[in-house]
Write a protein that holds these residues in place. Structure first.
Motif, short mmCIF file in Angstrom:
data_model
loop_
_atom_site.label_atom_id
_atom_site.label_comp_id
_atom_site.label_asym_id
_atom_site.label_seq_id
_atom_site.Cartn_x
_atom_site.Cartn_y
_atom_site.Cartn_z
N ASN A 1 0.83 -1.20 0.00
CA ASN A 1 0.00 0.00 0.00
C ASN A 1 0.87 1.25 0.00
O ASN A 1 2.07 1.20 0.27
N ALA A 2 0.25 2.38 -0.30
CA ALA A 2 1.00 3.61 -0.51
C ALA A 2 1.81 4.02 0.72
O ALA A 2 2.95 4.47 0.61
N THR A 3 1.24 3.82 1.91
CA THR A 3 1.95 4.19 3.13
C THR A 3 3.20 3.35 3.31
O THR A 3 4.27 3.86 3.65
N THR A 4 3.09 2.05 3.05
CA THR A 4 4.23 1.16 3.19
C THR A 4 5.28 1.45 2.13
O THR A 4 6.49 1.39 2.40
N MET B 1 6.02 4.29 0.89
CA MET B 1 6.72 5.51 1.26
C MET B 1 7.76 5.29 2.35
O MET B 1 8.59 6.16 2.62
N SER B 2 7.71 4.13 2.99
CA SER B 2 8.70 3.83 4.03
C SER B 2 9.41 2.50 3.75
O SER B 2 9.95 1.88 4.66
N ASN C 1 11.76 5.57 -2.29
CA ASN C 1 10.36 5.40 -1.88
C ASN C 1 9.40 6.11 -2.81
O ASN C 1 8.28 5.62 -3.05
#
Length: 349
Positions: A56-59, A61-62, A329
């Motif tokens: 997912n997008a949050t993961t 990005m990190s 990322n």
């Protein structure tokens, strides 16, 4: 964590510095040491990944971190590699390291082995070429190349007792970005199109590694969609409203497509890149010439933010690892979007 990184790097240096009595034994030893490094810089719990699905997008990005980027860079820009000159023992150690990371992350060799010896350079030296087959029965016949050169200029005139041109920004930084993108797609298998991860030797000798691979792939008649190259991404640009610039910015819509997938102004135009014709001065250019498809370089060297180009001062301690992690990322959704789009969106103007 720092102790783990230092321990892993020590294992790598010991493994890579051994004499090559037996090539397979050396490679096995190096792969074990590489595994120690990968483990040392990535111990946090990872989300369960279903093969063929994106994080997912949050993961995303990190996905990587400054610590992980520093771990890769600490080896690639170390004195033990003696500036990674093409045809040297130092670049051989770097090639072993890169091949080990590909293997540990389920990225296959594109050819019979990861190493592809150059046919256009007088000393034995190799590109390191990995491959992930696309997951879509039709789209997998189209290829994306993600590349960077991993060579540098070796030993040069001494500066305050230091004669090793470590090449941290040029181009251990781009190499590290490609390796982390390979790790992401090796884990997720979320690419419908096939991806070739190419680390080039002999770029500093006249773009010879990329010329060799471009001509070889052209001879295989592969369907190349686009070539995305990374060059000197170790420090951020100064007073810009975008993270990276694209060489040949005005030649295609790659910047627009990239920014749509990144959902931010990830890439932009650098006038000096056009003035100095950087489009023709990195490894993207060989694929442009051979295939006439969008082939461009992402960079953050803006002529004001780094004064050690081709100097011994291009050292690890000048790199901004938080910036490098952001590059990886934010490029993940871009590469994923390009690889999975139902039609070829990137076009030359």
């Amino acid at each position: 964590m720092k102790r783990l990184i230092i321990l892993a790097q020590t294992l790598l240096l010991m493994a890579c510095g051994a004499q090559n009595r037996n090539a397979s034994n050396t490679m096995n030893t190096t792969n074990e040491a590489t595994g120690a490094l990968v483990g040392a810089i990535g111990k946090e719990e990872k989300p369960m990944v279903v093969k063929g699905s994106a994080l997912n997008a949050t993961t995303q990005m990190s996905f990587t971190s400054a610590e992980k980027m520093e771990g890769l860079m600490a080896f690639l820009a170390s004195d033990d590699l003696e500036g990674r000159d093409s045809g040297s023992m130092g670049i051989e150690k770097a090639a072993d390291f890169i091949a080990g990371i590909f293997k540990n992350n389920d990225v296959s060799p594109y050819f019979k082995t990861y190493r592809d010896t150059l046919s256009n350079f007088e000393k034995p030296t190799s590109n390191v070429v990995g491959y992930l087959e696309g997951t879509d029965p039709q789209l997998k016949e189209e290829f994306i190349i993600i590349g960077a050169h991993y060579d540098h200029i070796g030993i040069m005139g001494s500066d305050n007792g230091d004669a090793i041109a470590n090449g941290a920004n040029d181009n251990a930084s781009g190499t590290s970005v490609v390796l982390e993108l390979a790790r992401y797609f090796g884990e997720t298998k979320s690419n419908k199109r096939s991806i070739i991860f190419a680390l080039f030797s002999a770029e500093e000798k006249g773009l010879l590694g990329s010329k060799h691979l471009a001509e070889k792939l052209k001879g295989e008649d592969i369907t190349l969609y686009t070539m995305l190259n990374f060059e000197m991404v170790g420090v951020p640009m100064v007073n810009k409203d975008h993270l990276l610039y694209l060489t040949g910015y005005e030649l295609s819509n790659l910047s627009e497509v990239s920014n749509i997938y990144a959902k931010e102004k990830l890439t932009g135009f650098l006038p000096k890149a056009k003035a100095f014709n950087l489009f023709k001065r990195s490894d993207n250019y060989a694929f442009h010439k051979a295939f006439n498809v969008p082939s461009q370089t992402f960079s953050s060297f803006d002529f004001t933010n780094f004064e050690y180009y081709h100097k011994v001062g291009d050292e690890l301690d000048l790199m901004d690892f938080e910036h490098m992690a952001r590059v990886v990322n934010r490029m993940i959704p871009v590469v994923e979007g390009i690889s999975n789009a139902p039609v070829k969106e990137i076009k030359y103007n």
